[in-house]
Design an enzyme around this catalytic site. Sequence first.
Site, mmCIF file in Angstrom:
data_model
loop_
_atom_site.group_PDB
_atom_site.id
_atom_site.type_symbol
_atom_site.label_atom_id
_atom_site.label_comp_id
_atom_site.label_asym_id
_atom_site.label_seq_id
_atom_site.Cartn_x
_atom_site.Cartn_y
_atom_site.Cartn_z
ATOM 1 N NE ARG A 150 -7.400 4.254 5.157
ATOM 2 C CZ ARG A 150 -6.952 5.382 5.661
ATOM 3 N NH1 ARG A 150 -7.451 5.821 6.814
ATOM 4 N NH2 ARG A 150 -6.024 6.085 5.049
ATOM 5 C CE LYS B 131 -1.740 1.467 4.106
ATOM 6 N NZ LYS B 131 -1.496 2.857 4.473
ATOM 7 C CG ASN B 132 2.138 2.798 3.600
ATOM 8 O OD1 ASN B 132 0.976 3.098 3.318
ATOM 9 N ND2 ASN B 132 2.540 2.568 4.843
ATOM 10 C CG ASP C 48 2.894 1.339 9.542
ATOM 11 O OD1 ASP C 48 2.442 2.181 10.340
ATOM 12 O OD2 ASP C 48 3.205 1.621 8.372
ATOM 13 N NE ARG D 91 0.071 10.050 10.631
ATOM 14 C CZ ARG D 91 -0.271 9.071 9.783
ATOM 15 N NH1 ARG D 91 -1.423 8.464 9.918
ATOM 16 N NH2 ARG D 91 0.541 8.704 8.827
ATOM 17 C CB CYS E 178 -4.659 10.215 11.830
ATOM 18 S SG CYS E 178 -3.549 9.342 12.866
HETATM 19 N N1 EPU Z 1 6.341 14.394 11.140
HETATM 20 C C1 EPU Z 1 6.369 15.741 11.476
HETATM 21 N N2 EPU Z 1 6.127 16.635 10.475
HETATM 22 C C2 EPU Z 1 5.852 16.261 9.192
HETATM 23 C C3 EPU Z 1 5.840 14.896 8.876
HETATM 24 C C4 EPU Z 1 6.093 13.980 9.869
HETATM 25 O O1 EPU Z 1 6.604 16.108 12.616
HETATM 26 O O2 EPU Z 1 5.647 17.142 8.342
HETATM 27 C C5 EPU Z 1 6.601 13.396 12.198
HETATM 28 C C6 EPU Z 1 5.358 12.551 12.485
HETATM 29 O O3 EPU Z 1 4.488 13.168 13.400
HETATM 30 C C7 EPU Z 1 5.980 11.282 13.022
HETATM 31 C C8 EPU Z 1 7.263 11.154 12.211
HETATM 32 O O4 EPU Z 1 7.551 12.451 11.705
HETATM 33 O O5 EPU Z 1 6.275 11.425 14.357
HETATM 34 C C9 EPU Z 1 7.221 10.168 11.062
HETATM 35 O O6 EPU Z 1 6.044 10.364 10.279
HETATM 36 P P1 EPU Z 1 6.072 10.100 8.724
HETATM 37 O O7 EPU Z 1 6.005 11.412 8.011
HETATM 38 O O8 EPU Z 1 7.200 9.199 8.384
HETATM 39 O O9 EPU Z 1 4.694 9.347 8.505
HETATM 40 P P2 EPU Z 1 3.780 9.413 7.209
HETATM 41 O O10 EPU Z 1 4.558 9.662 6.004
HETATM 42 O O11 EPU Z 1 2.621 10.306 7.497
HETATM 43 C C10 EPU Z 1 3.981 6.883 6.620
HETATM 44 C C11 EPU Z 1 3.047 5.732 6.424
HETATM 45 C C12 EPU Z 1 2.452 5.322 7.755
HETATM 46 C C13 EPU Z 1 3.598 4.952 8.715
HETATM 47 C C14 EPU Z 1 4.586 6.114 8.817
HETATM 48 C C15 EPU Z 1 5.809 5.770 9.647
HETATM 49 C C16 EPU Z 1 2.228 6.078 4.190
HETATM 50 C C17 EPU Z 1 1.101 6.422 3.285
HETATM 51 N N3 EPU Z 1 1.996 6.119 5.495
HETATM 52 O O12 EPU Z 1 3.191 7.942 7.179
HETATM 53 O O13 EPU Z 1 1.654 4.175 7.504
HETATM 54 O O14 EPU Z 1 3.079 4.651 9.959
HETATM 55 O O15 EPU Z 1 5.042 6.501 7.511
HETATM 56 O O16 EPU Z 1 6.484 4.700 9.103
HETATM 57 O O17 EPU Z 1 3.300 5.741 3.726
HETATM 58 C C18 EPU Z 1 -0.065 2.642 7.882
HETATM 59 O O18 EPU Z 1 0.234 2.097 6.803
HETATM 60 O O19 EPU Z 1 -0.868 2.122 8.711
HETATM 61 C C19 EPU Z 1 0.513 3.935 8.198
HETATM 62 C C20 EPU Z 1 0.009 4.737 9.117
#
Ligand code: EPU
Length: 420
Positions: free
Chosen positions: A396, A22-23, A304, A121, A116
């Site tokens: 999802r 998915k991701n 995850d 987030r 979320c």
């Molecule tokens: N963060 C910030 N600011 C930002 C972006 C992130 O502070 O602008 C922080 C977040 O709050 C968190 C950390 O950085 O503490 C990491 O978040 P990240 O940005 O890596 O998460 P994401 O890109 O929103 C993806 C996956 C998630 C997975 C996370 C961590 C996708 C579509 N989603 O989310 O997947 O948990 O990386 O590995 O790729 C899931 O599949 O169930 C899922 C939630």
Amino acid sequence: MDKFVIHGGPKLNGQATISGAKNALLALMPATILAPGKFTLDNTPDLRDVKTMSQLLEIMGLGVSLTGKRLRIDSSTINKFEAPYEQVKKMRASIYVLGPLLARYGEARVSLPGGCAWGPRPVNFHIEGMKKLGAEINIEHGYIIAKANKLKGARISFDTPSVGATGNLLMAAVLAKGETFIENAAMEPEINQLAQFLKKMGAKINGIGTKRLSIEGVDELKPVNAATIPDRIEAGTFLVAGAITGGTVTLKNCIPDHMNAVLSKLEQAGCTINIEHSSITLKAPSTLEPVDVTTDVYPGFPTDMQAQWIALMCKAKGTSVITDSIFVDRFKHVPELNRLGAHVETEDNIAVVRGNGKLKGAKVMSTDLRASASLILAGLIADGTTEVLRVYHIDRGYESIEKKLQQLGAQIERVQTEEF
Ligand code: EPU
């Protein structure tokens, strides 16, 4: 509305095939905005999030069609540079269209994702990064309004590695003028696949798989074909299903190398793991050992898989401590697991699990994707019947989870219900 009705008890044995990640796909699909033409993405899983991203691309004018596992995207017909709130509220990954729209069309109007199910987030890294690349960004009425005549290469350094921000800025930087450096970049396999995909399209990217990406902008990119990598989180979830039920399961179509942290923790818990090319066999021990886990960015133990690990530790004999270092309060599954008779306490980002192997069936409610997975895993070993409500969360990100579990011998059924 569907629910799962699970009769706990049977050991899971046999084979299951892992679907596309998915991701990874949620990043590849918006990357098609970067070049006009026809793309083919194979190994596409049938997931609600993939449908949501398809709808979003269609709203923007792209042609999207799925035949079997082959997704075709025609990006030559794009005519709208907007991700409306109605789509973004269903799926935060919609923000991935920001980078490609800015890079190719110089404008984007993308709804701000809110919090979320498990808390805030932020997307500040995405926004600050786009500004560094020269975009003018305003937040108006809940929307990110972004404009740029031509993005320009820059040095971007994240305080902490972010999967989404790395992907988004990578997609913005490939068409920017000059060189971009992304420091403290995410190294997740899904980001590496995106970078390889962009390279195949003609992008110039160095440092793939490391913390430091360098991107030399090019004038144009071309459409390509690719196949989505296997889903390491789906695979990890099915290995836990084998381990928690005391069975022996073989998973086909995996990349074991992407799963080292999870495989090593499963071994510490007493499981025997055998790897042959793209297949992984797990044999559960008669008694699971408690194993502490701290989630981390790749190659660490994935956040995850945290919820599923807590479910597994409910079966282990003894106490384990699970710390989520990525998200502060991703524990919405814990009160529901406790309704099944688990003994889990949380404080801040730490969960203490007193495992005793005994769970009792009850009605429980899914709150998010991975929480749902952990409740299903618990239901597989609970005495009597467990009903998991709101399974739209699981749809999802897990393709036909009940069918794959049934194939392994689980007694799980999807039932339509008025209950919410
Ligand atoms: N963060 C910030 N600011 C930002 C972006 C992130 O502070 O602008 C922080 C977040 O709050 C968190 C950390 O950085 O503490 C990491 O978040 P990240 O940005 O890596 O998460 P994401 O890109 O929103 C993806 C996956 C998630 C997975 C996370 C961590 C996708 C579509 N989603 O989310 O997947 O948990 O990386 O590995 O790729 C899931 O599949 O169930 C899922 C939630």
